[in-house]
Structures are given as C-alpha cells and as structure tokens.
Design an enzyme around this catalytic site. Sequence first.
Site, short mmCIF file in Angstrom:
data_model
loop_
_atom_site.label_atom_id
_atom_site.label_comp_id
_atom_site.label_asym_id
_atom_site.label_seq_id
_atom_site.Cartn_x
_atom_site.Cartn_y
_atom_site.Cartn_z
N ASP A 19 -33.04 -33.17 -23.96
CA ASP A 19 -31.87 -31.82 -24.07
C ASP A 19 -30.40 -32.33 -24.51
OD1 ASP A 19 -31.08 -29.14 -23.43
OD2 ASP A 19 -30.18 -29.94 -21.80
N SER A 76 -27.11 -24.69 -24.31
CA SER A 76 -28.69 -24.49 -24.89
C SER A 76 -29.00 -23.04 -24.33
CB SER A 76 -29.47 -25.41 -24.21
OG SER A 76 -29.14 -26.75 -24.35
N GLN A 130 -35.55 -26.18 -29.70
CA GLN A 130 -34.36 -25.75 -28.84
C GLN A 130 -33.30 -25.02 -29.96
OE1 GLN A 130 -30.65 -27.67 -26.81
NE2 GLN A 130 -32.64 -27.82 -25.34
#
Length: 303
Positions: free
Chosen positions: A220, A244, A294
């Site tokens: 991430d 995100s 993502q």
Amino acid sequence: MSSAELADDPLGSLLSVLDLEALAPVGPGDVERPHEADDRFRGRNLPQPNGRVYGGQVLAQALVAAGRTVPGSRVPHSMHGYFLRPGSLTEPIEFAVERMRDGGSFSARRTHAIQHGKPILSMIASFQERQDGVESTTPMPPAPAPEDVPSALDELGGIDHPAARSRSHEAAFDVRHVGGSLYVRPGAERTDHQMVWMRARGPVAGDQLLHRALTVFACDQVMLEPVLRRAGHAWATPGISVASLDHAMWWHRDVRADEWLLYVQTSPSAQGGRGLGAARVYAQDGTMVASIGQEGMLRLPVS
C-alpha cells in the site's frame, strides 16, 4: 504502542498488531452459527506521523480477520477493499466478518473495519482449497539484485524528521527503489514505470494467511508512486494530498514476505483527481506470486 517501541522492533510491532483479539470466538467449523451473526475481532494501530491509520494496516487486519473464520486449509487468492473513512490512531478497530459462502472449493467473506460505530473499510475476500490447474505466467523483467539497490534507510536514515524516521528506522519492511525513490524529490524522468524490491526486516514464522496479509500491508505504501512519478512529483511536494480509495489484490502462488519480492509497477491512467496504480509481484527466482491494482485520490498544488 509508542514510537520508541516501534523503532526498537518494527517487524515485531507489526506482527503484534496483526494478532487480532477475538471478541466472538467461534471456530471455522461451527456450522450452527447463524448466517446473520458476524464474527468479531479487535485490532490495535501502529503509530503514524500523519496521525491517521495506515491503509495497508487495516487491509491486512481485515484479511487476517476473514481468514480466521475460513474452514480447513483454504488460503486467500483475492481481495477487494474500499477505504471509506480515515481511521483514528487513538481508537482500536473492530472487524466484523460475514461468512457469505462456503462452497466445495471456495469460501467468501465480507469484512467491515469499524470505528465509532461506522465502517472505515469494507472488504470482500475469497479463499480457495489448493488445486491443480493450468500454469502460465508473465516473465519477470530484468532488474538489479536488491543488494545493489539503496534502501530507504540509506536514503533517509540521516534525516531528522518524523516522516523520514517512519520510512526508515520505524519501517517493518526494507524498501529499495530501482533507479531512486520519490521520498524527497521527483524521479529523474517522467515515466509511469517503477520497480521496487521489498522484504520484511527479519524472519517471519507463520502460515500463508499471515504472509499474504504482510504483502497487503507492504504494497500500500508504493502503489500510487507510478502516478506521482509520471506527474513529476514526490511525496515531499508542498501541498500534495494523496489517499487510497480502493485496493484489489490477487495471489497466484505462495509468497514469503520475509524474502525479496520485486514489485513491477505502472500507472495506466490518471484523471479527475484520481490515479490508478498496477503491479505484478515476483519472487527473486522470477516466479510471479501476485497482482495488485489500486486507485487513489491525487491532488496537487496549483502552479
């Protein structure tokens, strides 16, 4: 958990945070559990310099919570999560797991991460029994050995700043950007391609659920960097705002988070204040172990 404790043993601190407390301890084989009743777990938070819960932590915890309710030896092969609200570092997170389906080979779980009575993350994960099938993979591109690439500790270790310490001394993973990082300054060229080596900073004893959760945690932090690299910006750009929005991950083969993994990244598109990051993940021997996507919010200062 204090910043001093994290700096002393960052990997141990992360593993402790992923060791969730069961609030409704029901075994995976309890077939009498009513469908509408959720399994519940509680997790703690790692300190962060920005005062918000790190998204990779919540994703990893949600996957662990879901995996605790899955029967037999099924391992996660895919997950899709949406970040709904920023998380508070001062409050523990409760994870409510809905057992959506247990079939002959697959199990599906929905997990909500909850603070103050509201979801901060919603995730669905699928688990599968080990089975034989067609084998194919995209080859790993050429890359320098991780030992020949500077680490975040090399780049940031001498900077006395909370963000620099968080990425270097307090990081549970050794992160090494091929061709230079974006921590302090933009990349040497504007490109949507990036390669990053990552490995946990110590051995990890655990099953595939834990190792796959650790890869969720690790990735991430770099997934939106190809968007920044193409735009000609760095994390330290004044006035930049990055968050995100959603995260999807597929595991193709067993993975070891305590061995070197190469993240081969691109950004196919950025528009409307959003950018998409994609990655293929390889073990050091060239085996492709995972794929990731993502999308994130990206707001840059007006020139």
